[in-house]
Design a protein around this motif. Structure first.
Motif, PDB file in Angstrom:
ATOM      1  N   VAL A  19       0.931   7.773 -10.904  1.00 46.50           N
ATOM      2  CA  VAL A  19       0.420   7.616  -9.549  1.00 46.50           C
ATOM      3  C   VAL A  19       0.203   6.131  -9.245  1.00 46.50           C
ATOM      4  N   ILE A  20       0.507   5.734  -8.028  1.00 41.87           N
ATOM      5  CA  ILE A  20       0.306   4.358  -7.596  1.00 41.87           C
ATOM      6  C   ILE A  20      -1.154   3.953  -7.814  1.00 41.87           C
ATOM      7  N   SER A  21      -1.368   2.717  -8.222  1.00 38.56           N
ATOM      8  CA  SER A  21      -2.732   2.244  -8.432  1.00 38.56           C
ATOM      9  C   SER A  21      -3.407   1.961  -7.092  1.00 38.56           C
ATOM     10  N   LEU A  51      -3.528  -0.882  -1.771  1.00 40.87           N
ATOM     11  CA  LEU A  51      -4.101  -1.897  -0.885  1.00 40.87           C
ATOM     12  C   LEU A  51      -3.066  -2.967  -0.534  1.00 40.87           C
ATOM     13  N   ALA A  52      -2.221  -3.305  -1.502  1.00 45.05           N
ATOM     14  CA  ALA A  52      -1.154  -4.277  -1.228  1.00 45.05           C
ATOM     15  C   ALA A  52      -0.195  -3.729  -0.183  1.00 45.05           C
ATOM     16  N   ALA A  53       0.104  -2.433  -0.268  1.00 46.48           N
ATOM     17  CA  ALA A  53       0.970  -1.805   0.736  1.00 46.48           C
ATOM     18  C   ALA A  53       0.291  -1.805   2.106  1.00 46.48           C
ATOM     19  N   LYS A  54      -1.004  -1.553   2.139  1.00 47.15           N
ATOM     20  CA  LYS A  54      -1.750  -1.594   3.402  1.00 47.15           C
ATOM     21  C   LYS A  54      -1.708  -2.990   4.023  1.00 47.15           C
ATOM     22  N   SER A  55      -1.575  -3.989   3.175  1.00 48.95           N
ATOM     23  CA  SER A  55      -1.522  -5.377   3.644  1.00 48.95           C
ATOM     24  C   SER A  55      -0.109  -5.808   4.012  1.00 48.95           C
TER      25      SER A  55
END
Length: 261
Positions: free
Chosen positions: A30-32, A37-41
């Motif tokens: 599963v993604i950490s 959060l990096a994807a959200k950014s």
């Protein structure tokens, strides 16, 4: 062995993916929280085949897009697309993989549509439902990929983007135990079919070691089948696992970007 593999192999494969062992761990983590959060950014890093990430230029603007993560449970790609504002549907036949998808969505607090579905059966979606389909390596686990290709064409909108990856057919000439050797030894003619070509002892060993049953598919089937179903191939790249014995000789995987005409 009292199991009818011809009718039960897909359920067995699903159970294997739901009971991850060392062979499959790198494909199903599963993604950490940090990567989410990096994807959200704004970071857009997902794997389609092996160790490489999909080129960012392959993607359209994801916000508001309807994306089907096909046979893509496990909480890896779906969370990234959701973080970018997409309307994500994830399908898988493995309960374990779907549970990981649910876990990721609950941990991060985003909505996602989770559907248990068989890759080799008609998809449970209306025509032209999705703007994009994302299908990591999975069609090596079904005997016939023609219906899957037709269904992808049916449920994707005109101009929609299909990204999929597959295992090169050549790898199966040396399958299933080339990793136990210090060199490659050809054992099978193509096409390879684990239900037909493996001995009773090899099948039993596969069940004990929880290794999925799989099948090779030719380039004619893989690429020609997409073209026949209305897709235009716009780009490809090759990939590998990194460090494997087969990687010393050639890349194992092909990632494909196609657009529905």
């Amino acid at each position: 062995m009292d199991i009818d593999l011809k009718t039960e192999y897909q359920k067995l494969n699903a159970d294997i993916w739901g009971d991850i062992n060392e062979y499959l761990t790198d494909k199903s983590s599963v993604i950490s929280h940090e990567d989410y959060l990096a994807a959200k950014s704004g970071e857009l890093k997902v794997s389609l085949a092996g160790i490489n990430t999909v080129p960012t230029e392959w993607f359209p603007e994801l916000k508001g897009r309807r994306i089907l993560c096909l046979a893509s449970g496990g909480g890896q790609q779906g969370p990234v697309f959701a973080a970018h504002g997409a309307n994500v549907t994830v399908t898988d036949l493995s309960d374990g993989q779907l549970m990981k998808e649910k876990y990721a969505s609950e941990r991060e607090g985003y909505e996602i549509n989770i559907v248990k579905a068989d890759l080799s059966k008609p998809f449970p979606f209306e025509d032209e439902t999705f703007d994009m389909i994302f299908n990591p390596i999975s069609n090596c686990y079904i005997e016939d990929i023609s219906l899957m290709q037709k269904e992808c064409s049916r449920v994707i909108k005109k101009g929609g983007i299909l990204m999929l990856a597959y295992v090169k057919e050549e790898l199966f000439m040396f399958y299933p135990d080339f990793a136990k050797e210090d060199k490659l030894i050809s054992r099978f003619s193509l096409p390879f079919n684990s239900l037909r070509d493996l001995s009773k002892e090899q099948k039993e060993e596969r069940l004990i070691e929880k290794m999925p049953f799989n099948f090779s598919h030719s380039m004619t089937e893989q690429i020609g089948g997409l073209i026949k179903n209305g897709f235009e191939i716009t780009d490809i790249y090759e990939d590998c696992d990194g460090g494997g014995l087969f990687d010393k000789y050639m890349n194992s995987y092909v990632a494909v970007r196609a657009v529905k005409k």
